[in-house]
Enzyme design. Structure first.
Site, PDB file in Angstrom:
ATOM      1  N   GLU A  41      38.061  45.882  38.114  1.00 52.68           N
ATOM      2  CA  GLU A  41      37.378  44.652  37.719  1.00 52.68           C
ATOM      3  C   GLU A  41      35.915  44.710  38.179  1.00 52.68           C
ATOM      4  OE1 GLU A  41      38.006  39.859  38.631  1.00 52.68           O
ATOM      5  OE2 GLU A  41      38.705  41.360  40.070  1.00 52.68           O
ATOM      6  N   LYS A 107      39.058  37.208  31.286  1.00 47.18           N
ATOM      7  CA  LYS A 107      40.001  36.762  32.309  1.00 47.18           C
ATOM      8  C   LYS A 107      40.403  35.303  32.082  1.00 47.18           C
ATOM      9  CE  LYS A 107      40.240  36.900  37.421  1.00 47.18           C
ATOM     10  NZ  LYS A 107      39.384  37.219  38.606  1.00 47.18           N
ATOM     11  N   CYS A 141      42.947  40.964  37.530  1.00 45.76           N
ATOM     12  CA  CYS A 141      43.115  40.497  38.903  1.00 45.76           C
ATOM     13  C   CYS A 141      44.024  39.275  39.030  1.00 45.76           C
ATOM     14  CB  CYS A 141      41.737  40.243  39.522  1.00 45.76           C
ATOM     15  SG  CYS A 141      41.743  40.342  41.344  1.00 45.76           S
TER      16      CYS A 141
END
Length: 287
Positions: A41, A107, A141
């Site tokens: 990331e 995300k 994540c």
């Protein structure tokens, strides 16, 4: 197919330095025959909340990743900050060997404990691309903590790739949740994390891949550096994803297709220090 998950110590807010750190690792992975290389990331800047400033590097980062893919003839999965509609977005691209982007993901769950929702806007949808007969869905994540995201695309995914900046003091959660997603969704799971210390928070990597019964392949130790917080390495893994028949066959419909679909072939995962094989047969395609 050989898949490499690359973990390294990300230089804080310094894209040029991180490009120089990634380049030899990507070359090393390509030399081992990797067809897919996954980076962490926000690999070029670190997980900085200076969102506007980090997003200003998006074009340069995208060009570097595209050049990396073309130079080595590989697929590259990489995360970075980019401009968004209201605020910047924490994003991920899948780049084909010709340098073209074939998948773009933002995300969905910004990390609230770090104040990420105040600086980055959330994405709205999952996307999947087929590479050599394997359907790959990337997430980022904190998304890992939300099983409903994975269930939403479980029937159309063979391999989930989670790229992260996950700190060492929550490493047990990282390893446990990677295993849980593999078990829940009967899919392969590749988790790619960083190493190094940021603002007093160490990151220990734990980059690994798990098969559906969660037989893990642990990260490779760098023989030249035994310090887990500093080592640079490529996830060690060699497994044939098509030797195992799954109990619950999945539909083969593709959520977000790629113009660069390749002929199906056996998949192997490999990195530097040890290797072994298992695998499964591909799930049957929907009529």
């Amino acid at each position: 197919m050989i898949v490499a998950g690359v973990q390294f110590d990300i230089a804080w807010e310094d894209p040029d330095e991180n490009f120089s750190r990634v380049a030899p690792l990507a070359q090393r992975a390509a030399a081992k025959g990797a067809e897919i290389i996954a980076l962490p990331e926000m690999f070029a800047t670190g997980f900085s909340m200076r969102a506007e400033e980090m997003a200003a590097h998006a074009n340069t980062i995208h060009e570097f990743v595209a050049d990396l893919a073309r130079r080595h003839g590989v697929w590259v999965i990489a995360g970075y900050a980019e401009p968004g509609d209201r605020r910047p977005a924490n994003s991920c691209s899948v780049i084909a060997p010709d340098g073209h982007e074939v998948l773009h993901y933002r995300k969905i769950h910004p990390f609230s404990l770090a104040g990420e929702p105040d600086h980055f806007e959330a994405g709205e949808g999952l996307h999947t691309v087929e590479i050599s007969g394997v359907r790959v869905t990337p997430l980022i994540c904190y998304d890992l903590r939300f099983p409903e995201l994975f269930r939403a695309s479980a029937m159309t995914t063979d391999l989930f790739v989670i790229i992260a900046n996950w700190p060492a003091h929550r490493s047990h959660a990282w390893r446990t949740l990677l295993a849980a997603r593999a078990i829940d969704d009967q899919a392969w799971v590749l988790g790619v994390n960083r190493v190094g210390e940021v603002n007093g928070y160490p990151h220990c990597g734990d980059t690994s891949i798990l098969d559906p019964p969660t037989h893990p392949v642990l990260p490779a130790e760098d023989a030249d550096n035994a310090d887990s917080h500093k080592r640079k390495n490529i996830c060690v893994n060699q497994r044939d994803l098509r030797e195992r028949e799954l109990n619950a066959p999945k539909s083969r419909a593709i959520m977000s297709g790629s113009a660069h679909q390749l002929a199906a072939s056996s998949i192997e995962h490999r990195a530097s220090s040890f290797e072994y094989r298992v695998g499964f047969n591909p799930r049957p395609r929907a009529a």
